[in-house]
Design a protein around this motif. Structure first.
Motif, mmCIF file in Angstrom:
data_model
loop_
_atom_site.group_PDB
_atom_site.id
_atom_site.type_symbol
_atom_site.label_atom_id
_atom_site.label_comp_id
_atom_site.label_asym_id
_atom_site.label_seq_id
_atom_site.Cartn_x
_atom_site.Cartn_y
_atom_site.Cartn_z
ATOM 1 N N ARG A 1 0.810 -1.212 0.000
ATOM 2 C CA ARG A 1 0.000 0.000 0.000
ATOM 3 C C ARG A 1 0.851 1.274 0.000
ATOM 4 O O ARG A 1 0.584 2.212 -0.756
ATOM 5 C CB ARG A 1 -0.937 -0.013 1.212
ATOM 6 C CG ARG A 1 -1.792 1.246 1.381
ATOM 7 C CD ARG A 1 -2.766 1.455 0.231
ATOM 8 N NE ARG A 1 -3.491 2.707 0.338
ATOM 9 C CZ ARG A 1 -4.794 2.833 0.164
ATOM 10 N NH1 ARG A 1 -5.536 1.779 -0.128
ATOM 11 N NH2 ARG A 1 -5.379 4.009 0.270
ATOM 12 N N GLN B 1 2.309 1.740 -3.383
ATOM 13 C CA GLN B 1 1.277 2.176 -4.329
ATOM 14 C C GLN B 1 1.018 3.677 -4.188
ATOM 15 O O GLN B 1 0.872 4.392 -5.192
ATOM 16 C CB GLN B 1 -0.017 1.411 -4.087
ATOM 17 C CG GLN B 1 0.045 -0.072 -4.416
ATOM 18 C CD GLN B 1 -1.220 -0.797 -3.971
ATOM 19 O OE1 GLN B 1 -2.330 -0.330 -4.191
ATOM 20 N NE2 GLN B 1 -1.051 -1.942 -3.333
ATOM 21 N N SER C 1 -1.230 -2.559 -11.969
ATOM 22 C CA SER C 1 -2.597 -2.145 -11.662
ATOM 23 C C SER C 1 -2.611 -1.311 -10.383
ATOM 24 O O SER C 1 -2.013 -1.710 -9.378
ATOM 25 C CB SER C 1 -3.500 -3.372 -11.460
ATOM 26 O OG SER C 1 -3.646 -4.100 -12.658
ATOM 27 N N LEU C 2 -3.308 -0.189 -10.418
ATOM 28 C CA LEU C 2 -3.500 0.666 -9.242
ATOM 29 C C LEU C 2 -4.979 1.026 -9.148
ATOM 30 O O LEU C 2 -5.583 1.425 -10.151
ATOM 31 C CB LEU C 2 -2.677 1.945 -9.340
ATOM 32 C CG LEU C 2 -1.152 1.814 -9.349
ATOM 33 C CD1 LEU C 2 -0.512 3.174 -9.610
ATOM 34 C CD2 LEU C 2 -0.643 1.231 -8.037
ATOM 35 N N GLY C 3 -5.555 0.890 -7.969
ATOM 36 C CA GLY C 3 -6.956 1.256 -7.785
ATOM 37 C C GLY C 3 -7.871 0.057 -7.817
ATOM 38 O O GLY C 3 -7.494 -1.047 -7.413
ATOM 39 N N THR D 1 -10.146 -3.173 -8.603
ATOM 40 C CA THR D 1 -9.879 -4.452 -9.250
ATOM 41 C C THR D 1 -10.504 -4.474 -10.641
ATOM 42 O O THR D 1 -11.581 -3.913 -10.872
ATOM 43 C CB THR D 1 -10.460 -5.594 -8.403
ATOM 44 O OG1 THR D 1 -9.807 -5.586 -7.125
ATOM 45 C CG2 THR D 1 -10.272 -6.940 -9.055
ATOM 46 N N GLU E 1 -5.682 -6.937 -8.987
ATOM 47 C CA GLU E 1 -5.966 -6.012 -7.896
ATOM 48 C C GLU E 1 -4.900 -4.931 -7.807
ATOM 49 O O GLU E 1 -3.846 -5.013 -8.451
ATOM 50 C CB GLU E 1 -6.053 -6.797 -6.581
ATOM 51 C CG GLU E 1 -7.148 -7.848 -6.579
ATOM 52 C CD GLU E 1 -7.215 -8.622 -5.280
ATOM 53 O OE1 GLU E 1 -6.348 -8.407 -4.396
ATOM 54 O OE2 GLU E 1 -8.136 -9.452 -5.129
ATOM 55 N N SER E 2 -5.166 -3.931 -6.995
ATOM 56 C CA SER E 2 -4.232 -2.822 -6.830
ATOM 57 C C SER E 2 -2.884 -3.325 -6.315
ATOM 58 O O SER E 2 -2.821 -4.066 -5.324
ATOM 59 C CB SER E 2 -4.812 -1.794 -5.847
ATOM 60 O OG SER E 2 -4.084 -0.591 -5.892
ATOM 61 N N SER F 1 -11.088 -0.811 -3.957
ATOM 62 C CA SER F 1 -9.849 -0.216 -3.455
ATOM 63 C C SER F 1 -10.144 1.209 -3.013
ATOM 64 O O SER F 1 -11.038 1.864 -3.557
ATOM 65 C CB SER F 1 -8.778 -0.198 -4.563
ATOM 66 O OG SER F 1 -7.663 0.580 -4.185
ATOM 67 N N LEU G 1 -7.503 3.379 -2.940
ATOM 68 C CA LEU G 1 -6.299 4.106 -3.338
ATOM 69 C C LEU G 1 -6.628 5.388 -4.112
ATOM 70 O O LEU G 1 -6.042 6.437 -3.860
ATOM 71 C CB LEU G 1 -5.405 3.205 -4.200
ATOM 72 C CG LEU G 1 -4.074 3.825 -4.630
ATOM 73 C CD1 LEU G 1 -3.148 4.017 -3.426
ATOM 74 C CD2 LEU G 1 -3.389 2.963 -5.696
ATOM 75 N N ARG H 1 -9.529 2.858 -12.021
ATOM 76 C CA ARG H 1 -8.284 2.085 -12.043
ATOM 77 C C ARG H 1 -7.275 2.770 -12.953
ATOM 78 O O ARG H 1 -7.622 3.294 -14.003
ATOM 79 C CB ARG H 1 -8.567 0.673 -12.569
ATOM 80 C CG ARG H 1 -7.322 -0.175 -12.858
ATOM 81 C CD ARG H 1 -7.709 -1.525 -13.448
ATOM 82 N NE ARG H 1 -6.542 -2.366 -13.694
ATOM 83 C CZ ARG H 1 -6.024 -2.617 -14.890
ATOM 84 N NH1 ARG H 1 -6.561 -2.078 -15.980
ATOM 85 N NH2 ARG H 1 -4.969 -3.399 -15.013
#
Length: 202
Positions: A16, A19, A134-136, A138, A158-159, A184, A186, A192
């Motif tokens: 986390r 990220q 990947s960020l954010g 799913t 997934e993030s 998520s 984030l 995403r």
């Protein structure tokens, strides 16, 4: 984790805090190279994602000139910002390739966006892998074969996950079927971000 020859999935590669740091780097990129909406060359239809790039080269598409890489942002005319150091470190860790990436595509998917099955084949150098982050929220990622009509399967990304297409799997068709909202925290506004590292030239 290998799935098939040349397909690698690294769940939670970035924790986390990593990220959040990477997201800060991407926001700095976007402040210099704003997100824009790419256009499909044949139909002139806008894609459902917004995108930008960092690195020596950036991928883009429009109705006039089609799919290509170029060294400047299509709206500002400025050179793309450099690829953030954590992404270069990632490439060196997972790609098994001797040269650094030249381009990092930044795609933002809102919670209703998707991406049809496609191949990444606009690069001169098809021997280098494609590495994505990947960020954010799913997503449901779909991966097929070398031919468009080959059988496909789906995997949730997934993030913080990293996915690699390399070797015999470099030209597999792939796409994003859907985004799962609220999976998520984030990204403040949901959605995403997908970061895709590529080596364009030999």
């Amino acid at each position: 984790m290998p799935l098939d020859e040349g397909l690698l999935h690294f769940p939670a590669y970035f924790d986390r805090s990593e990220q959040e740091a990477l997201l800060s780097d991407i926001r700095s990129v976007v402040s210099v190279a704003p997100l824009f909406v790419p256009v499909m060359p044949r139909t002139g239809k806008q894609m459902s994602v917004r995108m930008t790039n960092c690195g020596n080269l950036g991928w883009l598409t429009d109705k006039e000139r089609g799919y290509r890489y170029q060294s400047t942002h299509p709206e500002t005319g400025r050179a793309w910002p450099p690829i953030p150091a954590p992404l270069l470190d990632l490439w060196r860790d997972v790609s098994s390739y001797g040269q650094d990436p030249e381009a990092c595509l930044i795609n933002y998917y809102d919670d209703k966006a998707s991406m049809g099955l496609h191949q990444d084949r606009d690069e001169i150098n098809l021997g280098a892998p494609v590495v994505s982050v990947s960020l954010g929220n799913t997503c449901l990622f779909r991966i097929g074969g070398i031919n468009r009509n080959d059988r496909t399967r789906s995997i949730k990304l997934e993030s913080g996950d990293v996915f690699v297409l390399a070797g015999a799997s470099r030209l597999r068709f792939h796409g994003v079927d859907r985004i799962y909202p609220a999976t998520s925290t984030l990204l403040k506004n949901g959605g995403r971000i997908n970061l895709t590292l590529r080596r364009v030239n030999p």
